[in-house]
Structure formats: C-alpha cells, structure tokens
Design a protein around this motif. Structure first.
Motif, short mmCIF file in Angstrom:
data_model
loop_
_atom_site.label_atom_id
_atom_site.label_comp_id
_atom_site.label_asym_id
_atom_site.label_seq_id
_atom_site.Cartn_x
_atom_site.Cartn_y
_atom_site.Cartn_z
N CYS A 268 0.84 -1.19 0.00
CA CYS A 268 0.00 0.00 0.00
C CYS A 268 0.88 1.25 0.00
O CYS A 268 1.90 1.31 0.71
N HIS B 1 0.31 3.98 1.26
CA HIS B 1 0.19 4.78 2.47
C HIS B 1 1.37 4.45 3.38
O HIS B 1 2.37 5.17 3.37
N LEU B 2 1.30 3.34 4.09
CA LEU B 2 2.38 2.99 5.01
C LEU B 2 2.92 1.59 4.75
O LEU B 2 3.60 1.02 5.61
N GLY B 3 2.60 1.02 3.60
CA GLY B 3 3.27 -0.21 3.20
C GLY B 3 2.63 -1.51 3.63
O GLY B 3 3.25 -2.57 3.51
N CYS B 4 1.39 -1.50 4.13
CA CYS B 4 0.71 -2.77 4.39
C CYS B 4 0.47 -3.50 3.07
O CYS B 4 0.59 -2.92 1.99
N CYS C 113 -6.86 -2.20 1.37
CA CYS C 113 -5.85 -2.25 2.43
C CYS C 113 -6.55 -2.16 3.78
O CYS C 113 -7.16 -1.12 4.10
N CYS D 197 -5.40 -1.91 6.72
CA CYS D 197 -4.74 -1.13 7.79
C CYS D 197 -5.46 0.18 8.06
O CYS D 197 -5.76 0.50 9.21
N HIS D 198 -5.73 0.93 6.99
CA HIS D 198 -6.41 2.22 7.19
C HIS D 198 -7.46 2.47 6.12
O HIS D 198 -7.90 3.60 5.92
N GLY D 199 -7.82 1.43 5.39
CA GLY D 199 -8.97 1.54 4.50
C GLY D 199 -8.72 2.07 3.10
O GLY D 199 -9.67 2.47 2.42
N SER D 200 -7.49 2.07 2.64
CA SER D 200 -7.25 2.52 1.26
C SER D 200 -7.77 1.49 0.26
O SER D 200 -7.73 0.29 0.51
N PRO E 55 -6.35 7.17 2.66
CA PRO E 55 -5.01 7.58 3.13
C PRO E 55 -3.90 7.42 2.08
O PRO E 55 -2.95 8.21 2.06
FE1 FES Z 1 -2.69 0.94 3.62
FE2 FES Z 1 -2.52 2.71 5.60
S1 FES Z 1 -1.05 1.23 5.01
S2 FES Z 1 -4.15 2.35 4.24
#
Ligand code: FES
Length: 210
Positions: A137, A139-142, A165, A167-170, A183
C-alpha cells in the motif's frame, strides 16, 4: 543478468474462498533455477532467492501459465524483497477499466514514479489482461487484499473489484489505481517487467526480447 524463477500450481482471489487460496498460494510457491520454469516443487525453501540477490534487484521469473481470469498470483516475495501481485483480468474487467471513473485519484497515471512508461494506460500494464503490481500500500506499506469480484463488500457497497488495504482503509481498482479520499496518496507501483513468453513474466527487466 540471469533471472530467479518462481512457479506455482495454484492461484487465488476467487470471491468464495479467497482467504484459503491466499494461504495456498503462500504455501505452494516454489522457486527454482531458470531451467526449471514451470516445474512446481512446493516447500523447497532452500531454493528461495538469497536475500542478497533480491536486495540487489536480480530479475525474477514468474510462471503465470496456470493463472485464470479473475485470479491473483501472490503475494509473491519476489523482487527486491517486495511482494508482487499478478492478476489476470477477464474481458469485462478490461473494458470496465477503460471507462472513466470519477472516483479515482490518478486515473491516467500522472505520477510517473509509479509505473514504467509502457504501463501508463487504463490497465497500467503491458497486456490488458495481466496486471503486475507491488503488493505494498502506498500509504504505510501494508499488503492490500485482493477482492476481484464486482459485488458489495463491507468496506464499499459499490465495489468494482480491486485491492483493499485493511490497515487504514485505502482502496485501489483492478489496475492498482487509488480511489479518492483514502489515506494512500498514490497508485500501486508497477515494477519493470517483460514477458519472456506468454506464460512467463520477468520482474525487474523492462526490455522486450525479440
Ligand atoms: Fe494501507 Fe494505511 S497502510 S491504508
């Protein structure tokens, strides 16, 4: 530079048993020498490319010959230590990606850092039916999850298939294009790649060999 080879005898992402098939993919990925393209030998972890080779960006060959429309191969811990997703899209999906979607943040891949030039198209790939993306992702790599079916999902009642994703819904569509107001700031990255044959893709090289 020679390529390390991944092959698999399974693929995942069907809507009815997505989680199980994710597991199967992880369990059945087999890695061998170039001469072993297509030979599936599960659980031979000693064949894994060395961390040093992957960190150096050695090209990696992936056998996609058993992939079927609607399925995803991966995540494969393949190139530069990063997971790679390989999806096969059916004709309806290809056509859907070609239609404009006002919900996408960068539908035309204006951010040139996220894909090679040959992937700046509606499918973000060399071949419309095959999508190849880094499974991280932006955003932060999930690692996003694959939801290939066009059907309502808990996170989006108008879901048209793609990657979510947790983790934060992307959310990303089936070409890895990020939707607005999530995100993640960018589309999923397309690694350099070429097709060595119709059933084998090489990640980490982007020159077609005639
Ligand atoms: Fe994917 Fe934050 S790491 S939405």
């Amino acid at each position: 530079m020679s390529a390390e080879t991944f092959s698999t005898d399974d693929a995942g992402g069907q809507p009815d048993n997505r989680q199980r098939r994710y597991f199967l993919i992880g369990a059945n990925v087999a890695i061998g020498a170039v001469a072993a393209v297509g030979a599936a030998v599960p659980f031979v972890y000693s064949w894994l490319p060395s961390a040093k080779a992957r960190a150096a960006g050695a090209p990696v060959s992936i056998d996609i010959s058993k992939l079927r429309p609607g399925e995803m191969l991966g995540p494969i811990p393949a190139w530069r230590g990063k997971p790679v997703f390989v999806v096969m899209r059916d004709e309806a999906t290809v056509k859907r990606l070609e239609q404009s979607d006002p919900n996408l943040a960068d539908p035309d891949s204006q951010n040139q850092d996220m894909q090679p030039e040959y992937a700046r198209n509606a499918w973000r790939s060399r071949r419309p039916e095959i999508g190849i993306y880094l499974g991280l992702c932006t955003h932060l790599g999930c690692s996003p999850k694959y939801y290939g079916a066009v059907q309502p999902e808990d996170f989006d009642e108008n879901w048209r298939g793609g990657f979510f994703c947790p983790c934060h819904g992307s959310r990303f569509d089936l070409a890895g294009r990020v939707v607005k107001a999530v995100p993640a700031p960018d589309n999923l990255e397309v690694p350099p790649h070429r097709f060595a044959s119709p059933g084998v893709v090489v990640i980490g090289e982007d020159e077609e060999i005639a």
